[in-house]
Design a protein around this motif. Sequence first.
Motif, short mmCIF file in Angstrom:
data_model
loop_
_atom_site.label_atom_id
_atom_site.label_comp_id
_atom_site.label_asym_id
_atom_site.label_seq_id
_atom_site.Cartn_x
_atom_site.Cartn_y
_atom_site.Cartn_z
N ASN A 105 -5.03 -4.63 -13.55
CA ASN A 105 -4.25 -3.50 -13.04
C ASN A 105 -5.02 -2.83 -11.91
OD1 ASN A 105 -3.26 -3.73 -16.04
ND2 ASN A 105 -1.72 -2.49 -14.96
N ILE A 106 -4.34 -2.59 -10.81
CA ILE A 106 -4.94 -1.91 -9.66
C ILE A 106 -4.11 -0.65 -9.38
CG2 ILE A 106 -5.46 -2.05 -7.19
CD1 ILE A 106 -5.85 -5.02 -7.51
N LYS A 107 -4.79 0.47 -9.23
CA LYS A 107 -4.10 1.73 -8.94
C LYS A 107 -4.30 2.13 -7.49
CE LYS A 107 -3.80 3.82 -13.51
NZ LYS A 107 -3.98 5.03 -14.29
N ALA A 108 -3.22 2.66 -6.91
CA ALA A 108 -3.27 3.15 -5.53
C ALA A 108 -2.58 4.50 -5.47
CB ALA A 108 -2.58 2.16 -4.60
N ASN A 109 -3.18 5.45 -4.76
CA ASN A 109 -2.63 6.80 -4.61
C ASN A 109 -2.05 6.98 -3.22
OD1 ASN A 109 -3.36 7.76 -7.20
ND2 ASN A 109 -5.46 8.05 -6.50
N VAL A 110 -0.84 7.51 -3.16
CA VAL A 110 -0.15 7.77 -1.89
C VAL A 110 0.21 9.25 -1.85
CG1 VAL A 110 1.84 7.22 -0.46
CG2 VAL A 110 0.77 5.43 -1.84
N LYS A 111 -0.23 9.93 -0.82
CA LYS A 111 0.08 11.35 -0.67
C LYS A 111 1.43 11.51 0.00
CE LYS A 111 -3.54 13.38 -2.40
NZ LYS A 111 -3.41 14.24 -3.59
N VAL A 112 2.19 12.54 -0.45
CA VAL A 112 3.49 12.84 0.11
C VAL A 112 3.42 14.22 0.76
CG1 VAL A 112 5.96 13.01 -0.36
CG2 VAL A 112 4.52 11.56 -1.79
N ALA A 113 3.88 14.31 2.03
CA ALA A 113 3.76 15.57 2.78
C ALA A 113 5.10 16.27 2.98
CB ALA A 113 3.11 15.32 4.14
N SER A 114 6.23 15.56 2.88
CA SER A 114 7.52 16.20 3.08
C SER A 114 8.58 15.42 2.31
CB SER A 114 7.89 16.25 4.57
OG SER A 114 8.07 14.94 5.08
N THR A 115 9.77 16.00 2.26
CA THR A 115 10.86 15.40 1.50
C THR A 115 11.69 14.52 2.43
OG1 THR A 115 10.90 17.40 0.18
CG2 THR A 115 12.76 15.90 -0.06
N GLU A 116 11.48 13.25 2.40
CA GLU A 116 12.32 12.30 3.11
C GLU A 116 12.12 10.94 2.48
OE1 GLU A 116 10.14 10.68 6.94
OE2 GLU A 116 10.30 12.85 7.05
N ASN A 117 13.08 10.08 2.71
CA ASN A 117 12.99 8.74 2.13
C ASN A 117 11.80 8.00 2.72
OD1 ASN A 117 15.26 9.03 0.52
ND2 ASN A 117 16.63 8.39 2.15
N GLY A 118 10.98 7.44 1.86
CA GLY A 118 9.81 6.70 2.31
C GLY A 118 9.79 5.29 1.76
N ILE A 119 9.04 4.41 2.42
CA ILE A 119 8.94 3.02 2.00
C ILE A 119 7.47 2.64 1.95
CG2 ILE A 119 9.52 0.63 2.59
CD1 ILE A 119 11.98 1.66 4.03
N ILE A 120 7.10 1.95 0.87
CA ILE A 120 5.75 1.39 0.74
C ILE A 120 5.90 -0.13 0.75
CG2 ILE A 120 3.68 1.27 -0.69
CD1 ILE A 120 4.54 3.94 -1.94
N PHE A 121 5.15 -0.80 1.64
CA PHE A 121 5.23 -2.25 1.73
C PHE A 121 3.83 -2.81 1.88
CE2 PHE A 121 5.65 -0.41 5.91
CZ PHE A 121 4.84 -1.17 6.71
N GLY A 122 3.70 -4.14 1.80
CA GLY A 122 2.39 -4.74 1.94
C GLY A 122 2.38 -6.17 1.44
N ASN A 123 1.17 -6.67 1.09
CA ASN A 123 1.02 -8.03 0.60
C ASN A 123 -0.24 -8.15 -0.22
OD1 ASN A 123 -1.15 -8.42 2.58
ND2 ASN A 123 0.51 -8.48 4.07
N ILE A 124 -0.38 -9.31 -0.89
CA ILE A 124 -1.59 -9.62 -1.64
C ILE A 124 -2.25 -10.82 -0.97
CG2 ILE A 124 -2.50 -10.45 -3.85
CD1 ILE A 124 -0.22 -8.99 -5.24
#
Length: 896
Positions: A722-741
Amino acid sequence: MTAVEQPCYTLINLPTDSEPYNEMQLKQDLEKGEIKQKVEALKKIIHMILAGERLPPGFLMLIIRYVLPLQDHLAKKLLLIFWEIVPKTTQDGKLLQEMILVCDAYRKDLQHPNEFLRGSTLRFLCKLKEPELLEPLMPSIRSCLEHRHSYVRRNAVLAIFTIYRNFEFLIPDAPELISTYLEGEHDMSCKRNAFLMLLHADQDRALSYLANCLDQVNTFGDILQLVIVELIYKVCHSNPAERSRFIRCIYNLLNSSSPAVRYEAAGTLVTLSNAPTAIKAAASCYIELIIKESDNNVKLIVLDRLIALKEHPSHERVLQDLVMDILRVLSSPDLEVRKKNVKFSFGFEHEDTGKYRQLLVRTLHTCSIKFPDIAATVIPVLVEFLSDTNELAATDVLVFVREAIQKFDNLQPLIIEKLLECFRDIKSVKVHRAALWILGEYATEVNDIESVLKEINSALGEGPLLEAEQRKDKEVKRPPLRQYLMDGDFFIGAALASTLTKLALRYAKLNEHLKANRFDAEIMLIMAGIIHLGKSGLPTKPITNDDKDHILFCLRVISDRSPTIIEVFVQLCRNALNDMLIAKEIEEASTQKAKEKAGNLIQTDDPINFMQLESDRSGELGENVFEMSLNQAVIGGRGQGQDSNTGVNKLNKVTQLTGFSDPVYAEAYVHVNQYDIVLDVLIVNQTNDTLQNCTLELATLGDLKLVEKPQPVVLAPRDFCNIKANVKVASTENGIIFGNIVYDVTGAASDRNVVVLNDIHIDIMDYIVPASCNDSEFMRMWAEFEWENKVTVNTPITDLAEYLKHLIKSTNMKCLTPEKALSGQCGFMAANMYAKSIFGEDALANLSIEKPFNKPDAPVAGHIRIRAKSQGMALSLGDKINMTQKGLHNSKVTAG
């Protein structure tokens, strides 16, 4: 501290067990027990009295015999509490015989060599309300004024003051006694108490003492100086001729060593004199306090005093010479102090000041309605806000005044008086309209009605209006109500007509026919004058047909006197207000109940924290081992078709990131906190190779920010982590998280391997909560917000109310339109909705939908207009609505 200091006994720890007391054991402890046992028995008896239990027969005499003679200090303190709360009279109001013995005991305590016992007893006597008990103690109380210790003397003064105020016949010479005592006293705390008593009991003696020691005031302690300032303020305002006698003393106190004394002296000096030298001296004192005091709250309070000085036209020129000294305050590290100082120096107001005043008004509103006893004190202070340039704060004051005058009949004369005092100083037409409604609705006495009409005539100016305006120059300054009319705002004229009509209908019932006719003629002349002025072409805009018709209707009501219409004007308007206030209370109560219920709600999948199961990773507290095991059990059970409620909420937030056939399988549990998102990513090596440097690479789109890059791991064949990642949110709008391994295979000569991940879409609803506001705030925000998103209603729902419920549920918004306004059967519906984000962003929505009557199966049609301060909020909320509407269509197609 007020004139009468309340006794402050040491807090005694009383028993808190719930078991009933054993009366026999208590009696034995009092009769035969040691001192400690007697003290504990007394504690229990005190607790019985405080709990409302009746004192067992004979216990009063037992306490007198076995506890009262004790010289133990704790026992003495407990006895002070006991005698304060114990009943001292019989059912017919006669003093108990046993209290004579108590009185003798406290006479001895007043002569005790220990100064603490004497002082405590004197403080206790301030609580006694039985003159029969106090009368034998008066010689001993008097003798305490000559005690060697100041603690005894100052409490003796308080005791004498309290007894004199409550039972003057017991010590009629108290002012003379304290005056003589004051002249020979040297301790400042004692002198302060004595002078304070004279201030309230015999002001002439206080003035006489002050006149004899004016030259020595600077040598007094600050606690006595503060009382002297208070006396000078009262005397000079009640008798202005005394100002020249004491103003020099106030000047001297500006140099006191106490900041509190300097502050009060400066404020008093400003009220006593408008001379430039006095204003300059007071302002210089304020500036020195701001610069030298370290407390930012003190700086802000004193700056407010300076701002109040500047608002006076004759004071601004005096303060111009002190601008350079005032700018020294900019060296303060506190931002709020610097902002307020800049506002004072350069004359502009910070954008949040109005909102802060509005918040203060609402807080006082809530406190006054909740605690009616303080309403009479708060109302005069709040009414001063009506003349404020901030329309929001002034409007909120009138909302409060309207509720207070309806709920508290005893406050109606006070509110009418204060409204009339500030009526001509109001600066907003909206506030004037609301004030007119209150005055017309609640001015029911002859004097009040005549005063209201007099104030209205003053605010309109000389009449008839048209002839007066034709004679005047266009640039001349006009009274407020006439200025509104000349600006083309004749809605205030219609509101004025309603108010005058209510006054006329009530006045006719209270006076004889001839006087009532004269009153009717006067107000009918005012209404006719408004119509003539509106049709003359002199105002900026002519009167509208609606406003003209309303004024004509009011004229007809006065002339016809129809009983049905009279009931509408005189009674039904107030009934409508009462119904609205009741509905508001019910709504607030239900909202509070829902909040309390939600606060106590525990979900079935909420983890239980066991401190013993907390893992410690490198000295830092890790996640709960039990919760980790539960998560893995839930994830493992999904493939076995489990349908348990446990973990359902978490399963809904699991996003599959790769395919089952990929060499590396990954899925993420998305946990949304208030300002951040925690991604708990499960990575499974589905190959027989060891994966080196297996790294989770993430990127974000929108107002999201990855806190830190996840560290690479090594995965054995068929292993997982298990790997944990923290993402900070600054405002209310639709956001997308993407990436790869990406990873390397042990022994392989090829380049790094890459597995592309599916996108994680962040739901805006996780950050939006329902909120409430009144109509004026909604309209203000609707006018201010620059971003609008218009969404077309496209839904299979055929019922208007059902669509509204669906929209509220899917957007987390609250419907502000009352339920009564939405009830009933009709072909259209309009409703306002409001929500806030956890970042303080506001979102408004107006729903306008319709449905043809002749097509019962036709779907709802219309539009939803969304307004927000930020573009992202408006667009994201619109996208959410479209998505839910699309989901409804898909579900209907699937069902079909």
